[in-house]
Design a protein around this motif. Structure first.
Motif, PDB file in Angstrom:
ATOM      1  N   TYR A  29       0.821  -1.209   0.000  1.00  0.00           N
ATOM      2  CA  TYR A  29       0.000   0.000   0.000  1.00  0.00           C
ATOM      3  C   TYR A  29       0.857   1.261   0.000  1.00  0.00           C
ATOM      4  O   TYR A  29       0.484   2.268  -0.609  1.00  0.00           O
ATOM      5  CB  TYR A  29      -0.979   0.002   1.185  1.00  0.00           C
ATOM      6  N   LEU A  30       2.031   1.212   0.653  1.00  0.00           N
ATOM      7  CA  LEU A  30       2.903   2.382   0.649  1.00  0.00           C
ATOM      8  C   LEU A  30       3.595   2.559  -0.696  1.00  0.00           C
ATOM      9  O   LEU A  30       3.833   3.690  -1.140  1.00  0.00           O
ATOM     10  CB  LEU A  30       3.942   2.273   1.768  1.00  0.00           C
ATOM     11  N   VAL A  31       3.924   1.456  -1.358  1.00  0.00           N
ATOM     12  CA  VAL A  31       4.504   1.557  -2.695  1.00  0.00           C
ATOM     13  C   VAL A  31       3.494   2.200  -3.650  1.00  0.00           C
ATOM     14  O   VAL A  31       3.822   3.093  -4.432  1.00  0.00           O
ATOM     15  CB  VAL A  31       4.928   0.171  -3.215  1.00  0.00           C
ATOM     16  N   LEU A  32       2.241   1.743  -3.573  1.00  0.00           N
ATOM     17  CA  LEU A  32       1.197   2.315  -4.421  1.00  0.00           C
ATOM     18  C   LEU A  32       0.990   3.795  -4.115  1.00  0.00           C
ATOM     19  O   LEU A  32       0.838   4.619  -5.018  1.00  0.00           O
ATOM     20  CB  LEU A  32      -0.110   1.549  -4.231  1.00  0.00           C
ATOM     21  N   THR A  46       9.875  -5.120 -11.144  1.00  0.00           N
ATOM     22  CA  THR A  46       9.374  -6.260 -11.923  1.00  0.00           C
ATOM     23  C   THR A  46       8.552  -7.206 -11.054  1.00  0.00           C
ATOM     24  O   THR A  46       7.438  -7.616 -11.435  1.00  0.00           O
ATOM     25  CB  THR A  46      10.535  -7.011 -12.577  1.00  0.00           C
ATOM     26  N   ARG A  47       9.074  -7.556  -9.890  1.00  0.00           N
ATOM     27  CA  ARG A  47       8.343  -8.451  -8.983  1.00  0.00           C
ATOM     28  C   ARG A  47       7.061  -7.799  -8.511  1.00  0.00           C
ATOM     29  O   ARG A  47       5.989  -8.427  -8.501  1.00  0.00           O
ATOM     30  CB  ARG A  47       9.229  -8.808  -7.795  1.00  0.00           C
ATOM     31  N   PHE A  48       7.135  -6.531  -8.122  1.00  0.00           N
ATOM     32  CA  PHE A  48       5.956  -5.804  -7.661  1.00  0.00           C
ATOM     33  C   PHE A  48       4.881  -5.773  -8.736  1.00  0.00           C
ATOM     34  O   PHE A  48       3.704  -6.042  -8.476  1.00  0.00           O
ATOM     35  CB  PHE A  48       6.359  -4.378  -7.269  1.00  0.00           C
ATOM     36  N   ARG A  75      -8.576   0.357   1.195  1.00  0.00           N
ATOM     37  CA  ARG A  75      -9.342   0.996   0.136  1.00  0.00           C
ATOM     38  C   ARG A  75      -8.437   1.442  -1.010  1.00  0.00           C
ATOM     39  O   ARG A  75      -8.783   1.286  -2.182  1.00  0.00           O
ATOM     40  CB  ARG A  75     -10.121   2.189   0.692  1.00  0.00           C
ATOM     41  N   LEU A  76      -7.285   1.997  -0.665  1.00  0.00           N
ATOM     42  CA  LEU A  76      -6.330   2.413  -1.689  1.00  0.00           C
ATOM     43  C   LEU A  76      -5.909   1.218  -2.536  1.00  0.00           C
ATOM     44  O   LEU A  76      -5.901   1.280  -3.772  1.00  0.00           O
ATOM     45  CB  LEU A  76      -5.116   3.053  -1.016  1.00  0.00           C
ATOM     46  N   THR A  77      -5.548   0.118  -1.887  1.00  0.00           N
ATOM     47  CA  THR A  77      -5.098  -1.070  -2.611  1.00  0.00           C
ATOM     48  C   THR A  77      -6.219  -1.634  -3.474  1.00  0.00           C
ATOM     49  O   THR A  77      -5.999  -1.998  -4.644  1.00  0.00           O
ATOM     50  CB  THR A  77      -4.597  -2.134  -1.628  1.00  0.00           C
ATOM     51  N   ALA A  78      -7.420  -1.722  -2.919  1.00  0.00           N
ATOM     52  CA  ALA A  78      -8.550  -2.249  -3.682  1.00  0.00           C
ATOM     53  C   ALA A  78      -8.813  -1.416  -4.923  1.00  0.00           C
ATOM     54  O   ALA A  78      -9.056  -1.951  -6.012  1.00  0.00           O
ATOM     55  CB  ALA A  78      -9.799  -2.292  -2.804  1.00  0.00           C
ATOM     56  N   ALA A  79      -8.760  -0.093  -4.785  1.00  0.00           N
ATOM     57  CA  ALA A  79      -9.023   0.769  -5.936  1.00  0.00           C
ATOM     58  C   ALA A  79      -7.974   0.588  -7.024  1.00  0.00           C
ATOM     59  O   ALA A  79      -8.296   0.611  -8.227  1.00  0.00           O
ATOM     60  CB  ALA A  79      -9.089   2.229  -5.490  1.00  0.00           C
ATOM     61  N   TRP A  80      -6.734   0.401  -6.647  1.00  0.00           N
ATOM     62  CA  TRP A  80      -5.697   0.128  -7.638  1.00  0.00           C
ATOM     63  C   TRP A  80      -5.968  -1.187  -8.358  1.00  0.00           C
ATOM     64  O   TRP A  80      -5.852  -1.276  -9.584  1.00  0.00           O
ATOM     65  CB  TRP A  80      -4.320   0.105  -6.985  1.00  0.00           C
ATOM     66  N   SER A 108      -6.880   9.327  -4.265  1.00  0.00           N
ATOM     67  CA  SER A 108      -6.103   9.342  -5.504  1.00  0.00           C
ATOM     68  C   SER A 108      -6.227   8.013  -6.238  1.00  0.00           C
ATOM     69  O   SER A 108      -6.202   7.975  -7.480  1.00  0.00           O
ATOM     70  CB  SER A 108      -4.635   9.646  -5.209  1.00  0.00           C
ATOM     71  N   ALA A 109      -6.373   6.921  -5.488  1.00  0.00           N
ATOM     72  CA  ALA A 109      -6.557   5.608  -6.114  1.00  0.00           C
ATOM     73  C   ALA A 109      -7.936   5.496  -6.745  1.00  0.00           C
ATOM     74  O   ALA A 109      -8.096   4.866  -7.800  1.00  0.00           O
ATOM     75  CB  ALA A 109      -6.349   4.505  -5.086  1.00  0.00           C
TER      76      ALA A 109
END
Length: 209
Positions: A29-32, A46-48, A75-80, A108-109
């Protein structure tokens, strides 16, 4: 929209499976949220990306609903994931969450997902958000992400929804002045469009379809 832990609806595994998986020293979630994966020099890109693409295809609608009903990281992760896989059946839910702006960072996601859907309806949702929140010069929510998303959709759809926001001394300029007094940095519409383009071009470049 009350928040509840996914385990309360029988999906206790989804946070660990989709939200907090580690890449180097950072959870997904922090990477996103930070966008590190959009740069050329991050060792784990690449792995991500492979994991993100696979999870976007594999996660069920029920698991996504469980994540959208929890806190900002989920929520951020789900939206991505929704945006990557272009699951347009979540459009109304994403739009409701964006307008409600209940939690930080995830907006933002939502804007990314709406941009990926890429229709006139999505542009209308973003326009409604900006109509509601740009006059609030005391609030720095997701106005920049929404404007960047709307500018990209205008280009894709040959529309001009953003024009009335970005005209000289219009709502965008007034909002920038207002939040600037609160200490927030300002970005030009072109910079915001470029950031949205980076996100969507990344998704386009890796999508299965």
């Amino acid at each position: 929209m009350p928040s509840q832990h996914p385990k309360e609806v029988g999906y206790g595994h989804v946070v660990e499976s989709y939200v907090t998986r580690m890449y180097g020293d950072l959870p997904r979630y922090l990477v996103l949220n930070g966008g590190r994966f959009l740069g050329p020099r991050w060792w784990h890109t690449t792995r991500f990306t492979r994991h993100l693409l696979n999870d976007a295809a594999a996660i069920t609608d029920e698991e996504l609903e469980a994540l959208l009903g929890y806190e900002w990281r989920s929520r951020l992760t789900a939206a991505w994931l929704i945006g990557i896989d272009r699951r347009e059946r979540f459009r109304a839910h994403i739009g409701d969450l964006l307008l409600a702006s209940e939690v930080c960072y995830s907006g933002s996601a939502y804007c990314f997902a709406l941009t990926r859907f890429g229709t006139h309806t999505d542009a209308e949702i973003l326009t409604t958000y900006l109509d509601h929140y740009l006059p609030r010069t005391d609030l720095h929510y997701d106005q920049p992400a929404a404007l960047g998303a709307l500018l990209r959709l205008d280009a894709l759809l040959s529309t001009r929804h953003a024009d009335r926001f970005t005209e000289p001394d219009g709502l965008w300029d007034e909002w920038v002045k207002g939040v600037g007094r609160l200490g927030y940095p300002s970005y030009t519409p072109a910079e915001l469009r470029r950031w949205t383009d980076l996100q969507c071009d990344f998704a386009n470049g890796w999508s299965r379809t």
